[in-house]
Design a protein around this motif. Structure first.
Motif, PDB file in Angstrom:
ATOM      1  N   ASP A 198      42.146  45.201  35.537  1.00 48.27           N
ATOM      2  CA  ASP A 198      40.523  45.708  36.255  1.00 48.27           C
ATOM      3  C   ASP A 198      40.530  46.817  37.511  1.00 48.27           C
ATOM      4  O   ASP A 198      41.694  46.405  38.406  1.00 48.27           O
ATOM      5  CB  ASP A 198      39.515  45.285  36.451  1.00 48.27           C
ATOM      6  N   ALA A 199      39.829  47.813  38.124  1.00 46.88           N
ATOM      7  CA  ALA A 199      39.364  48.250  39.045  1.00 46.88           C
ATOM      8  C   ALA A 199      40.375  47.715  40.643  1.00 46.88           C
ATOM      9  O   ALA A 199      40.401  48.166  40.600  1.00 46.88           O
ATOM     10  CB  ALA A 199      38.592  49.308  39.140  1.00 46.88           C
ATOM     11  N   LYS A 200      39.034  46.224  40.803  1.00 48.08           N
ATOM     12  CA  LYS A 200      39.023  45.876  41.919  1.00 48.08           C
ATOM     13  C   LYS A 200      40.376  45.538  41.543  1.00 48.08           C
ATOM     14  O   LYS A 200      41.528  45.580  43.634  1.00 48.08           O
ATOM     15  CB  LYS A 200      37.546  44.783  41.872  1.00 48.08           C
ATOM     16  N   THR A 201      41.358  44.629  40.877  1.00 46.19           N
ATOM     17  CA  THR A 201      42.802  44.652  41.253  1.00 46.19           C
ATOM     18  C   THR A 201      43.662  45.278  41.509  1.00 46.19           C
ATOM     19  O   THR A 201      43.922  45.277  42.378  1.00 46.19           O
ATOM     20  CB  THR A 201      42.786  43.422  40.220  1.00 46.19           C
ATOM     21  N   ALA A 202      43.313  46.486  40.489  1.00 48.07           N
ATOM     22  CA  ALA A 202      44.065  48.065  41.644  1.00 48.07           C
ATOM     23  C   ALA A 202      43.676  47.786  42.752  1.00 48.07           C
ATOM     24  O   ALA A 202      44.780  48.257  43.135  1.00 48.07           O
ATOM     25  CB  ALA A 202      43.648  48.946  40.362  1.00 48.07           C
ATOM     26  N   GLU A 203      43.208  48.319  43.255  1.00 49.49           N
ATOM     27  CA  GLU A 203      42.494  48.811  44.493  1.00 49.49           C
ATOM     28  C   GLU A 203      43.193  47.376  45.398  1.00 49.49           C
ATOM     29  O   GLU A 203      44.027  48.061  46.487  1.00 49.49           O
ATOM     30  CB  GLU A 203      40.771  48.527  45.175  1.00 49.49           C
ATOM     31  N   MET A 204      42.902  46.173  45.296  1.00 50.04           N
ATOM     32  CA  MET A 204      43.513  45.193  46.205  1.00 50.04           C
ATOM     33  C   MET A 204      45.227  45.345  45.941  1.00 50.04           C
ATOM     34  O   MET A 204      45.938  45.106  46.731  1.00 50.04           O
ATOM     35  CB  MET A 204      43.273  43.982  45.735  1.00 50.04           C
ATOM     36  N   ALA A 205      45.671  45.485  44.754  1.00 49.69           N
ATOM     37  CA  ALA A 205      46.954  45.704  44.797  1.00 49.69           C
ATOM     38  C   ALA A 205      47.696  47.031  45.462  1.00 49.69           C
ATOM     39  O   ALA A 205      48.607  46.634  46.522  1.00 49.69           O
ATOM     40  CB  ALA A 205      47.681  46.326  43.409  1.00 49.69           C
ATOM     41  N   LYS A 206      47.385  48.259  45.650  1.00 48.11           N
ATOM     42  CA  LYS A 206      47.624  48.961  46.698  1.00 48.11           C
ATOM     43  C   LYS A 206      47.521  48.337  48.097  1.00 48.11           C
ATOM     44  O   LYS A 206      48.479  48.895  48.908  1.00 48.11           O
ATOM     45  CB  LYS A 206      46.717  50.649  46.188  1.00 48.11           C
ATOM     46  N   LEU A 207      46.170  47.930  48.532  1.00 42.14           N
ATOM     47  CA  LEU A 207      46.091  47.715  49.941  1.00 42.14           C
ATOM     48  C   LEU A 207      47.240  46.514  50.317  1.00 42.14           C
ATOM     49  O   LEU A 207      47.929  46.447  51.507  1.00 42.14           O
ATOM     50  CB  LEU A 207      44.946  46.752  50.237  1.00 42.14           C
ATOM     51  N   VAL A 208      48.030  45.415  49.308  1.00 44.57           N
ATOM     52  CA  VAL A 208      48.213  44.866  49.273  1.00 44.57           C
ATOM     53  C   VAL A 208      49.684  45.058  49.459  1.00 44.57           C
ATOM     54  O   VAL A 208      50.779  44.482  50.576  1.00 44.57           O
ATOM     55  CB  VAL A 208      48.872  43.664  48.437  1.00 44.57           C
ATOM     56  N   GLU A 209      50.141  46.234  49.070  1.00 48.71           N
ATOM     57  CA  GLU A 209      51.361  46.794  49.230  1.00 48.71           C
ATOM     58  C   GLU A 209      51.933  47.136  50.320  1.00 48.71           C
ATOM     59  O   GLU A 209      52.710  47.147  51.228  1.00 48.71           O
ATOM     60  CB  GLU A 209      51.850  47.454  48.324  1.00 48.71           C
ATOM     61  N   ASN A 210      51.034  48.311  50.956  1.00 51.46           N
ATOM     62  CA  ASN A 210      50.728  48.572  52.109  1.00 51.46           C
ATOM     63  C   ASN A 210      50.793  47.671  53.195  1.00 51.46           C
ATOM     64  O   ASN A 210      51.376  47.759  54.707  1.00 51.46           O
ATOM     65  CB  ASN A 210      49.848  49.756  52.249  1.00 51.46           C
ATOM     66  N   SER A 211      49.841  46.482  53.116  1.00 49.98           N
ATOM     67  CA  SER A 211      50.164  45.516  54.711  1.00 49.98           C
ATOM     68  C   SER A 211      51.191  44.487  54.271  1.00 49.98           C
ATOM     69  O   SER A 211      51.459  44.224  55.292  1.00 49.98           O
ATOM     70  CB  SER A 211      48.635  44.073  53.898  1.00 49.98           C
ATOM     71  N   TYR A 212      52.051  44.234  53.195  1.00 47.74           N
ATOM     72  CA  TYR A 212      52.910  43.642  53.246  1.00 47.74           C
ATOM     73  C   TYR A 212      54.081  44.165  53.781  1.00 47.74           C
ATOM     74  O   TYR A 212      54.749  43.376  54.698  1.00 47.74           O
ATOM     75  CB  TYR A 212      53.850  43.446  51.968  1.00 47.74           C
ATOM     76  N   ARG A 213      53.514  45.571  53.949  1.00 46.70           N
ATOM     77  CA  ARG A 213      55.248  46.176  54.775  1.00 46.70           C
ATOM     78  C   ARG A 213      54.545  46.548  56.078  1.00 46.70           C
ATOM     79  O   ARG A 213      55.231  46.155  57.253  1.00 46.70           O
ATOM     80  CB  ARG A 213      55.317  47.983  54.361  1.00 46.70           C
ATOM     81  N   ASP A 214      52.842  46.392  56.367  1.00 44.01           N
ATOM     82  CA  ASP A 214      52.869  46.414  58.077  1.00 44.01           C
ATOM     83  C   ASP A 214      53.051  44.820  58.465  1.00 44.01           C
ATOM     84  O   ASP A 214      53.330  44.821  59.355  1.00 44.01           O
ATOM     85  CB  ASP A 214      51.220  47.001  57.637  1.00 44.01           C
ATOM     86  N   VAL A 215      52.981  44.223  57.778  1.00 48.29           N
ATOM     87  CA  VAL A 215      53.297  43.033  58.532  1.00 48.29           C
ATOM     88  C   VAL A 215      55.173  42.815  59.051  1.00 48.29           C
ATOM     89  O   VAL A 215      55.274  42.341  59.649  1.00 48.29           O
ATOM     90  CB  VAL A 215      52.550  41.887  57.620  1.00 48.29           C
ATOM     91  N   ASN A 216      55.367  43.085  57.577  1.00 50.01           N
ATOM     92  CA  ASN A 216      56.994  43.189  57.869  1.00 50.01           C
ATOM     93  C   ASN A 216      57.079  43.679  59.223  1.00 50.01           C
ATOM     94  O   ASN A 216      57.813  44.217  60.158  1.00 50.01           O
ATOM     95  CB  ASN A 216      57.906  43.861  56.878  1.00 50.01           C
TER      96      ASN A 216
END
Length: 410
Positions: A198-216
Motif C-alpha cells: 500500500d502507498a503509506k507502507t511504501a512511503e515509510m519504507a523509503k524513510l526507514v531506509e534512510n533513517s537507518y543509515r542516518d542513525v548509523n
C-alpha cells in the motif's frame, strides 16, 4: 505486462531525468516537464544539465531517436511520474507545495484512467494527499477512474543509471490496481524485484531506509568526536571494530547531506514525534557535526605560523558528483567565511565552474583550482573525498595544518 506508451515525467532533476531517459530508451514516448529554462533547453539538445555518469549517453540517444523531449507545460499522457523536491519546513514537517504544483499541471489534462506515480520521497500520507488533491481539482473524475501510486527512488548519485536497473523497487498503490499498473511500467527497465504494497507502507519504507543509515552515520560521527578527544585515530578504530563478524560501522564525515538522508528522518519525526526519540537524536547528532568541524578549523587558524589562507576541499554532499543539496560542506564554508572576514578561504570543487548561490557574494571566498589552493593555503580542510583529492602527494601537505574529515590523508 505494460501497455503504457506515453509518459510525462514532472521534474527533470537528479531522479526525474534519469527515469525519463531510461523509459525513453525502451521505446516509450516520454515528455519531460520542468520549470527551469536551462534544464528544458539542455534536454532538448540531448544534453544533461548536471553531472551523472552515463546519463548523457541515454539522453542523447533518446532525444536523437525522438522518444524524449522536454517542455514547460504538462502534456496529455497515459502515465505521469512526479519527481519534484519535498523539502521540510522550519518545523520539520514536509513541504508538499512542489507536489501540489505538479498536480496543478496534471489535473487539467486528465481524461480518466491515467496512472499517476509519485517518486518524490514523501511522508506517510503524501500519496493519498496527491490522490485527494487531484480529485478535488477534477471532481468530474471518479475515485475508481484515477490510479495513483508511490514508487520511491532508491538510487545512489553517481550510480543512478546502473541502480535504476539493478535495485529492487517498492511500489505502493492507493489501490492494488494502481500498484500493479505501476509495477508493469517499471518492469520495462528494472531487472530486479518489484514489490507491491500500500502507498503509506511504501512511503515509510523509503524513510526507514534512510533513517537507518542516518542513525548509523550518527554513531560513526559521535565516535569521531570521542576519538578526537581521546587521541585515537577513529578510522583505525572503526576498521578494527569492523573485523567483528557482526559489526559494520559506517564512516564518519563532516555531517550528512543530500536530498534523502539529511531530510527523510524528519518526516518520521514529524509524523510520530513522541515515538521517534532515537531517530531525532541521530539527526541532531549529524546536524551538530559541522559546528565541530568549524571549531577545529578556527582553532587551526590561531596557530602562530598561519598565513591567512584556508583551503576548503569539496563542496558537494558526496564524492565525485556536483550535487550540493543539503551539503554540510556548503554550510561549513559559509559560516567559516562569514565569521572570519580577515581570513581568505579558497573553495575547491572540481565538479562545478562557479560557487553555488549560498556562497555567492562572500568577499573573502573564491572558487580556486586544486593545485593553487593546496600550494598557497596554510590550513587545509578536507570535506569531500573526491577521487581527485586522493592523489594529492604527502609532500604537498607537508607543513600545513590538516583537518581531514574523511580520513583520506591519514
Amino acid at each position: 505486462m505494460n501497455n503504457i506508451k506515453e509518459v510525462a515525467v514532472i521534474g527533470l532533476g537528479y531522479i526525474g531525468l534519469p527515469t525519463a531517459a531510461i523509459l525513453a530508451s525502451k521505446g516509450i514516448a516520454v515528455r519531460g516537464v520542468d520549470v527551469t529554462p536551462r534544464t528544458v533547453e539542455a534536454v532538448n539538445k540531448g544534453e544533461v544539465p548536471f553531472v551523472e555518469p552515463a546519463l548523457g549517453e541515454f539522453v542523447s540517444a533518446a532525444v536523437s531517436a525522438g522518444t524524449l523531449s522536454a517542455s514547460f507545460e504538462t502534456p496529455e499522457a497515459e502515465a505521469y511520474i512526479v519527481a519534484v523536491p519535498t523539502p521540510f519546513n522550519d518545523d520539520y514537517t514536509a513541504d508538499l507545495s512542489y507536489i501540489e504544483a505538479a498536480a496543478d499541471g496534471i489535473a487539467p489534462v486528465l481524461k480518466g484512467g491515467e496512472l499517476v506515480i509519485l517518486e518524490s520521497t514523501s511522508p506517510p500520507g503524501a500519496t493519498q494527499h496527491l490522490f485527494d488533491y487531484l480529485l478535488n481539482k477534477r471532481p468530474d473524475l471518479s475515485a475508481d477512474n484515477l490510479l495513483v501510486a508511490h514508487c520511491p527512488e532508491r538510487v545512489l548519485p553517481g550510480y543512478v543509471m546502473e541502480e535504476l536497473v539493478t535495485n529492487d523497487r517498492i511500489v505502493g498503490g492507493i489501490t492494488p490496481e494502481a500498484a500493479d499498473k505501476a509495477k508493469a511500467l517499471y518492469e520495462t527497465f528494472c531487472q530486479a524485484d518489484i514489490l507491491t504494497t500500500d502507498a503509506k507502507t511504501a512511503e515509510m519504507a523509503k524513510l526507514v531506509e534512510n533513517s537507518y543509515r542516518d542513525v548509523n552515520i550518527a554513531f560513526a560521527n559521535e565516535l569521531s568526536v570521542i576519538s578526537d578527544k581521546l587521541g585515537i585515530d577513529v578510522w583505525e578504530l572503526i576498521s578494527l571494530a569492523n573485523r567483528h563478524p557482526r559489526v559494520n560501522i559506517l564512516q564518519p564525515g563532516p555531517g550528512v547531506g543530500g536530498h534523502c538522508i539529511a531530510v527523510d528522518p524528519w518526516f518520521i519525526v514529524s509524523a510520530a514525534p513522541e515515538e521517534s526519540q532515537l531517530i531525532r537524536t541521530a539527526r541532531n547528532t549529524n546536524d551538530s557535526k559541522p559546528n565541530w568541524v568549524i571549531n577545529k578549523v578556527v582553532a587551526a587558524t590561531k596557530s602562530s605560523g598561519f598565513n591567512g589562507k584556508v583551503a576548503v576541499m569539496g563542496l558537494a554532499f558526496k564524492a565525485n558528483i556536483d550535487d550540493m543539496r543539503e551539503s554540510p560542506a556548503i554550510e561549513i564554508t559559509r559560516q567559516l567565511a562569514e565569521a572570519n572576514p580577515t581570513v581568505e578561504f579558497l573553495a575547491v570543487e572540481p565538479h562545478v565552474e562557479a560557487l553555488p548561490k549560498k556562497l555567492e557574494g562572500i568577499s573573502n571566498l573564491t572558487l580556486t583550482p586544486t593545485d593553487e589552493a593546496l600550494k598557497s593555503a596554510g590550513v587545509v580542510t578536507l570535506l569531500v573525498d573526491h577521487d581527485q583529492f586522493k592523489s594529492v602527494p604527502a609532500t604537498v601537505l607537508a607543513g600545513k595544518e590538516i583537518i581531514d574529515t574523511r580520513g583520506l590523508w591519514r
